[in-house]
Each structure stands twice: as structure tokens, then as C-alpha cells.
Write a protein that holds these residues in place. Structure first.
Motif, short mmCIF file in Angstrom:
data_model
loop_
_atom_site.label_atom_id
_atom_site.label_comp_id
_atom_site.label_asym_id
_atom_site.label_seq_id
_atom_site.Cartn_x
_atom_site.Cartn_y
_atom_site.Cartn_z
N UNK A 50 -36.43 -35.30 34.20
CA UNK A 50 -36.72 -34.66 32.92
C UNK A 50 -38.17 -34.19 32.85
N UNK A 51 -38.43 -33.35 31.88
CA UNK A 51 -39.79 -32.87 31.64
C UNK A 51 -40.65 -33.99 31.07
N UNK A 52 -41.87 -34.09 31.61
CA UNK A 52 -42.81 -35.06 31.05
C UNK A 52 -43.12 -34.71 29.60
N UNK A 53 -43.20 -35.70 28.76
CA UNK A 53 -43.51 -35.63 27.34
C UNK A 53 -42.32 -35.20 26.48
N UNK A 54 -41.59 -34.14 26.87
CA UNK A 54 -40.50 -33.66 26.03
C UNK A 54 -39.16 -34.28 26.36
N UNK A 55 -39.00 -34.85 27.56
CA UNK A 55 -37.75 -35.48 28.00
C UNK A 55 -36.59 -34.48 28.10
N UNK A 56 -36.92 -33.22 28.35
CA UNK A 56 -35.92 -32.17 28.51
C UNK A 56 -35.37 -32.17 29.93
N UNK A 57 -34.05 -32.10 30.11
CA UNK A 57 -33.49 -32.05 31.47
C UNK A 57 -34.02 -30.86 32.25
N UNK A 58 -34.21 -31.05 33.56
CA UNK A 58 -34.84 -30.01 34.38
C UNK A 58 -33.79 -29.08 34.98
N UNK A 59 -33.04 -28.45 34.14
CA UNK A 59 -31.91 -27.61 34.59
C UNK A 59 -32.34 -26.35 35.31
N UNK A 60 -33.60 -25.98 35.25
CA UNK A 60 -34.06 -24.76 35.92
C UNK A 60 -34.71 -25.00 37.26
N UNK A 61 -34.78 -26.25 37.68
CA UNK A 61 -35.24 -26.53 39.05
C UNK A 61 -34.58 -27.80 39.54
N UNK A 62 -33.38 -27.65 40.03
CA UNK A 62 -32.61 -28.76 40.57
C UNK A 62 -32.66 -28.66 42.10
N UNK A 63 -33.01 -29.73 42.77
CA UNK A 63 -33.06 -29.72 44.23
C UNK A 63 -31.65 -29.99 44.77
N UNK A 64 -31.17 -29.08 45.62
CA UNK A 64 -29.81 -29.20 46.15
C UNK A 64 -29.79 -29.00 47.66
N UNK A 65 -28.69 -29.40 48.25
CA UNK A 65 -28.34 -29.05 49.62
C UNK A 65 -26.98 -28.35 49.59
N UNK A 66 -26.68 -27.64 50.67
CA UNK A 66 -25.46 -26.83 50.71
C UNK A 66 -24.70 -27.13 52.00
#
Length: 771
Positions: A750-766
Motif C-alpha cells: 500500500x501507499x505510505x501514509x494513505x494506505x491506498x492499494x498499489x494497483x498501478x505498480x504491481x510486480x509480476x512474472x509471466x
């Protein structure tokens, strides 16, 4: 695994493909196709007269507010033909549909069978026509009377050991009146467990801006766009998410403004616009929007801004007082010297490499800004939903403060809100943090002691479900499961609850992943007439720029079993409290003017509320930074510069950054269709956009079927069966549609301070999909 558990596990969209067709992406937005698609949906869902008649009243003075985005309406004249966009028309078609779900529908369709449909199929079933109840252990929803529904909810919450075992979620479509009464009920009940959709979108904006300028809202008005020199649009795709913004950008361009677009993907709505309401646009002659397009890496925005600031500082040293607004800085800010020391240390080439933007293009951006101070910076979830989202917004504020681009015409900060009244919800005290001043006012006006302790936000609420701290969940609108991160984890939490309740207009996936008991309560839509004792009621909403105006439905509801959100809250409160309440709930349920009288006593800036919302166009809430008045908790009457660290973007050799995005046929979690025509994607949503070089290096080909996965904190999350689509996106960057890949968004990232999920930078493998 038993059959029941297998069926319950279908918390996501089905892992199956439809029939993908890929065409060349568009380099312009709107035009005749937008008109065709808008009217096609309206006619199909509502019939010619019902839909088109309502559309003429949408976003008009004295009409009803679009339930889609929060982009503001013009203060002066509005288009009589269509003061709405394609997605606004589709939102109207969704709620004004004549299709309805009767008891026969629920008798014929089990919860498990409905869960096998995709979100598009679920949403197209029609309006829920009466309250329905799912008993413990049952497979089908069944009809229930309103009185019995209220009694079941009241019995459940009154049996809790503590009010804090209940949680009350709010979506952004809820009116100001309903929001105010909702928070009043929840706080008289005794909890601040009030998560809302802000927690997942612009919470980072509110957190950052409150700290540095003293208000968690933007500082511009729509008219500022018509009198500005430079508009920066970052982390936002207006062509899909806020199409009416394109009209404002077109007007700005014609007035001489320059536009800088910053986005990892090339988006049609940032490139060019063909206004279908004008002859040239209708004939296919559009206007170029972006003068400079900076194709930044995912979350490379802070590095980019630091590079621009360093180049501007070099120019300021050559021409002191000509680049930075030193008078503004001296009179209105703190922290300038510390910021300058930090900027002087920066290495522009290294910053540009991190941002993924050539030095020459960054220099061009700095040149466009060098001697301008009428600058507007707009952003949305592409900025907020990162671990460092709050810091990036503070960096945006740094640039605005250096230029003195706040509190003057044509300049300021513009977080572009999503859902139509998400900003109004917060103004009406929908928040898990109740500050002392409104708490005292609530006590004075209503005579009870509101709770002081902080409640759960969205992420905290999901974790509390797992920990057994919550027993009862109530959602005022929205599609909680599909909107939240870590889909399977969230579903597991919801299933642990004793009861889940949703106030809704249409069926969605959250109704199919439920507690031991579940209720769905059908409510009026924005376009429905709300008549009480023979009097047509009005409600009010706040747009993205702080204007509150009235909204009055025009359509005859397709069921006589609907209640308004305000009535639902009031009747639930009366049933719950009985004679113990301090609030006259019956009174407020019968006349919303009486609700607004109380809002005027509690909410600053809402004095004489009933009279002011009835003025054509409504009224502006106070916004001190527009007048260069700053009141921050840490810095008193000064706005604050911030010294901020760059995020760490290191990736393993087989890792990629993934941003979740919307398709064009989508608003938030509502899927209108399967056409993302601007990006050239047709009849499919399970796709992953990748750079061609990445595809080749990984040994894949366009069209390959793959699974996406990660192992955040030792837990594997997998999104199966996606199709690779080569796209113009930076290397090691990928993009997918949500909610299909929300399963990959870790609950604790989550984002520091706001606790918003980090949906715009998710680390993935394929990896290759194996059938």
C-alpha cells in the motif's frame, strides 16, 4: 474439495477467453463513433423515448447529475444537445434500463451459477426490482419485505458485542443527503468503521495536499482551464475516464494553452479530440491536444519532476526571479532552502533514465514551463496508487509552489476525481477519521456522543474480516469485492462475516461472494423520480472542483419496491435504535430539505444549503488556497515544500511492472461492453499489453496465452489465461484491465501514509498457460 467449496471459490471473473480481435490503436478520441455507441446503448436498454428524453436532462441545471465521473459542469451555458459523454450515456443506459430482476429470476438462478458469469454478463441482467435475502446455507436469493429486511439487519447489529464489529462502506455515487444521514446513523451506533472508495483512489491526494496546502481537494475551477498557459496531465486517461474533460482541453488549446501529457501508454484521449457536437469534429477534423507526450515508466513521475525542477533551477540561477516566483515563495511558503539544496544534488541524466524519458524531451518540458506561471497540473490514479503516491503528489505541489502557480487564475492543482460524488461523501463526513470540530458539531446538533477512535479504512477492514474482528458488513452502493485488492483474500474475508448487505441498483459480483446471510436492497438511481407524500425530492452532489448542485430524477421507476438511500438509512436506524435514538429519523426520511437544514449546521461552507443548491449551477464550497490562504497542521499559515526520496524500481530479470487500467467500455468496476476501441482491443478483456522487445526476450509471441503471477510476502497470487498483445509501452512495463487482475494486487502493498492499494505498480512474472 467439496462441490460447494469449489463453487464458492469463483470470486473472480471466469478464467476463459471469448474471441479476441486486435486492430490498430486510435490516435484520436470521440467523434462520430462515440455518438453512435452512446445512443446504441441507450436505445437498446431503455427504448427510444425513455432514454433520449432522460439524456436531455442529464447534467443540466435543474436536471439530474450523471452517476459516472465527477468532472464539473460549465458554470455558464451548457450544451442542450448533450452535456455528457459516451460513458455518461452508457451509465444512464445501465440505470434507466427497463430490464428488471424479479423473484422468478432469483428462483431460477443460484448464486453459484451467477458467479460463473463474467462481470459484463452479470451487469447486463437488469435492475434489482425488490429486496432479496440469502438465508444461511441457502443457494438462491429469495424475496423479502422491507420491514423484514430492516428487522434482520437491526437484530444482527444489536447482537454484536461491540459497534466496532460492524463496518459500513460507501461508494462514490451516494448523494450528500444519504451520506450525511448514513454517517449520522453509523456514529450514533457507535463506530467510525466507515471505509469508502476514496481509500482506494484519491486518498493519497487528500493526504498529501492537506499536509502541504491545508486542504485535501484541488484548487482550480473549470474556468481556469480556459485561461491558462500550460496544462500537465499525468497518470490519467481522460478520453476514457473523464471524456468531458476533452471539451475543456479543446477550449484551452484554442485559447493558446500548451498541453504536456505524461503516461506510460500512448492514449488516444491525450493525443487528439474530435468534438462530435461541432461540425469539424463531426466531419472527422479534430484538434491536436498534447504538444509534448512524455512516455514515462510506470511510477517514473517523481524522477521526471525532479529532473524538470533541476533544469528550472539552472534557468533560475541564470535569470533570478524570472523562473521561480520568489515573491510568492517568500510570503506564502516554508522549506524552500531545504528543497533547493536537494534539487542541486540531482543528476538530470540519471533522473531521466529512471523516468524512462529522453533528456531532450525533459528539457523541452522545462522550456515550456520556464517563464510561465499559469500552470495547471492534473492527475488521477496513475499517480495515487503507488507506494510513494503521497510523495509524488507532494513533488507535484513542489513544482506548483516554485512557480507560484496557485491562487491565481489559470493555475493550480487538479486531482481529477472518479466517481460522481466521491468528493461530496468526504465533505459529508464519510471517513474513518472523525476530526474534533465536526464531532463537536454533531454532538451539539443531535445530542449524542460520536466515537473518537479511528475506524477501519478499506484495507484495514479486509484484514479485520480475516482476523474475526468484524461480523457485519454494509455497503452503500459500489462493488466492494471487484473494487478492492487481492480478490481471493478479500473474498475469504467476506465469507467469514455473519451478514453482508448491499444497497444496489444492479447485480454485481459482490452480491455473489457473501457472508453467512446476505441482503440486497434495491435503491433509486440518479435518473429515477423520488416522490415522497406527493412531493418530488431533490438531492445534491459535489463535483471534482468543489461545486455543490442539485440533482432531480426524471424517470418513472420500473419498480414500486425501490427506496432512496436516505430512506433506507433512516428506516434502518429507526429499527435499530427504537426509542433509544436521539435523532428524528422519520422526519428526515420524509423530506430531504430537513436533512439539508442539518447539513447547514454541521458542514462548513454549507450555510443556507437549501436555498443555494436550488440556484442554477449550485454553489462553490470555500477553498482557501484559491485565495492564497494556507492553513496546515504542521506549518501554520504557510504552504510547504517537501524534500522527498525517489522510489526503488529494481526488478529481477524475470519481473515486470504491471499497471491495472480501465477499458473504454468501463467505468470503475462497471463493464458496459467488451470494446476498448481506442486501444484496438475487441470482444475480450483478458489481455496483457507488453513491449514487443520484452515479448521477444521472454520467448513469447503476440497472441500467446499466459498466466500472470507473483509471490509477494511468500504468498503466490495467480491470474490465469491472458493473451499477450504487443503495444506501445516502455520495456518492463505492462498493463492489464481491472478487476480481472486485482487478484494480483497484494493486500499489504500500500501507499505510505494513505494506505491506498498499489494497483498501478504491481510486480509480476509471466509464464506460458498450460490448459
Amino acid at each position: 474439495m467439496s462441490k460447494l467449496k469449489t463453487e464458492q471459490s469463483a470470486a473472480e471473473n471466469p478464467e476463459k477467453l471469448i474471441e479476441l480481435k486486435v486492430t490498430e490503436p486510435k490516435d484520436w478520441a470521440a467523434g462520430v463513433p462515440a455518438v453512435y455507441e452512446a445512443f446504441k446503448d441507450l436505445v437498446q436498454e431503455t427504448g427510444l423515448l425513455r432514454g433520449l428524453g432522460a439524456s436531455l436532462k442529464m447534467n443540466q441545471k435543474g436536471g439530474f447529475d450523471c452517476s459516472s465521473c465527477a468532472w464539473p459542469d460549465p458554470d455558464d451555458d451548457r450544451s442542450q444537445l448533450a452535456e455528457y459523454c459516451e460513458n455518461g450515456a452508457k451509465a444512464l443506459a445501465e440505470e434507466a434500463t427497463t430490464k428488471k430482476l424479479t423473484p422468478d429470476f432469483f428462483a431460477q438462478n443460484s448464486v453459484a451459477d451467477l458467479a460463473k458469469l463474467n462481470d459484463y454478463e452479470i451487469g447486463k441482467k437488469g435492475r434489482i426490482a425488490q429486496p432479496v435475502y440469502l438465508p444461511a446455507g441457502a443457494t438462491h436469493y429469495e424475496p423479502i419485505s422491507w420491514d423484514d429486511a430492516f428487522k434482520k439487519m437491526a437484530d444482527k447489529v444489536n447482537s454484536l458485542e461491540s459497534p466496532n464489529e460492524a463496518v459500513f462502506y460507501t461508494s462514490g455515487r451516494t448523494s450528500n443527503e444519504a451520506s450525511f444521514m448514513y454517517q449520522l446513523f453509523v456514529r450514533e451506533f457507535g463506530t467510525n468503521n466507515m471505509p469508502d472508495c476514496s481509500n482506494m483512489c484519491h486518498e493519497s491526494s487528500g493526504t498529501a495536499l492537506t499536509e502541504v496546502i491545508g486542504i485535501g481537494k484541488g484548487t482550480v475551477t473549470l474556468n481556469d482551464f480556459y485561461d491558462t498557459d500550460v496544462i500537465i496531465i499525468m497518470g490519467q486517461n481522460p478520453g476514457t475516464n473523464h471524456p468531458r474533460m476533452l471539451t475543456a482541453l479543446e477550449k484551452a488549446k484554442k485559447s493558446g494553452s500548451k498541453i504536456i501529457a505524461i503516461n506510460p501508454l500512448h492514449e488516444a484521449g491525450l493525443t487528439a479530440f474530435k468534438d462530435p457536437q461541432k461540425v469539424k469534429g463531426f466531419l472527422g477534423m479534430g484538434i491536436k491536444l498534447a504538444d509534448l507526450y512524455l512516455q514515462v515508466n510506470i511510477n517514473g513521475d517523481m524522477a521526471l519532476f525532479k529532473a524538470i525542477e533541476k533544469l528550472l533551477l539552472d534557468a533560475e540561477k541564470q535569470n533570478p526571479g524570472k523562473v521561480f516566483d520568489q515573491e510568492f515563495i517568500k510570503e506564502y511558503t516554508v522549506g524552500y532552502d531545504e528543497l533547493i539544496k536537494d534539487i542541486e544534488k540531482q543528476d538530470v541524466p540519471k533522473l531521466c533514465e529512471l523516468a524512462g524519458v529522453p533528456v531532450e524531451q525533459v528539457q523541452e518540458a522545462a522550456d515550456m514551463l520556464r517563464y510561465k506561471n499559469r500552470i495547471i497540473i492534473c492527475w488521477a490514479m496513475g499517480i495515487t496508487q503507488h507506494e510513494n503516491g503521497v510523495d509524488t503528489i507532494k513533488e507535484i505541489a513542489n513544482l506548483v509552489l516554485l512557480k507560484g502557480s496557485i491562487g491565481r487564475p489559470g493555475a493550480g492543482l487538479c486531482p481529477v476525481r472518479g466517481h460522481s460524488n466521491v468528493q461530496g461523501n468526504r465533505t459529508m463526513l464519510i471517513w474513518e477519521k472523525l476530526k474534533d470540530e465536526p464531532r463537536k458539531k454533531l454532538k451539539k446538533v443531535f445530542g449524542f456522543e460520536p466515537p473518537k477512535e479511528k475506524g477501519f479504512d478499506t484495507v484495514e477492514a479486509i484484514k479485520a474480516m480475516h482476523e474475526g474482528k468484524l461480523k457485519f458488513f454494509f455497503a452503500m452502493g459500489g462493488n466492494f469485492l471487484s473494487a478492492t485488492p487481492d480478490t481471493n483474500y478479500t473474498a475469504e474475508g467476506l465469507r467469514k462475516l455473519d451478514m453482508t448487505v448491499h444497497v444496489s441498483t444492479k447485480l454485481n459480483r459482490s452480491h455473489l461472494v457473501h457472508g453467512k446471510e446476505a441482503l440486497i436492497l434495491p435503491c433509486y438511481s440518479r435518473s429515477d423520480k423520488d416522490i415522497i407524500n406527493g412531493v418530488e425530492q431533490i438531492v445534491s452532489c459535489e463535483n471534482s472542483m468543489g461545486v455543490i448542485q442539485s440533482s432531480k430524477g426524471v424517470l418513472k421507476p420500473i419498480s414500486d419496491q425501490f427506496l432512496s438511500e436516505t430512506q433506507i438509512v433512516c428506516r434502518l436506524a429507526k429499527t435499530t435504535f427504537g426509542e433509544k435514538t436521539k435523532v428524528e429519523w422519520d422526519k428526515y426520511a420524509s423530506n430531504y430539505d430537513l436533512v439539508r437544514d442539518e447539513i447547514a449546521k454541521v458542514i462548513p461552507g454549507c450555510e443556507d444549503y437549501n436555498k443555494r443548491i436550488r440556484k442554477p449551477g449550485g454553489f462553490y464550497l470555500p477553498n482557501a488556497p484559491r485565495e492564497r490562504k494556507f492553513k496546515t497542521e504542521k506549518y501554520g499559515d504557510k504552504a510547504a515544500f517537501s524534500v522527498l526520496k525517489l522510489p526503488n524500481h529494481k526488478l529481477a530479470a524475470d519481473e515486470y511492472m504491471m499497471a491495472t487500467i480501465r477499458s473504454h467500455d468501463q467505468f470503475n468496476t462497471t463493464i458496459y461492453g467488451l470494446e476498448d476501441r481506442y486501444r484496438g482491443i475487441h470482444n475480450e478483456r483478458r489481455v496483457i499489453f507488453m513491449n514487443s522487445k520484452d515479448i521477444e526476450k521472454a520467448g513469447f509471441m503476440g497472441g500467446d496465452k499466459v498466466d500472470l503471477y507473483n509471490n509477494h510476502n511468500g504468498r503466490e497470487r495467480v491470474a490465469k489465461l491472458f493473451v499477450i498483445v504487443p503495444y506501445n509501452i516502455p520495456e518492463r512495463n505492462t498493463a492489464t484491465y481491472f478487476p480481472e487482475t486485482n487478484v494480483l494486487v497484494p493486500i499489504d502493498d500500500v501507499a505510505r501514509e494513505s494506505n491506498t492499494p498499489v494497483s498501478k505498480r504491481v510486480i509480476i512474472k509471466i509464464r506460458k498457460h498450460v490448459a
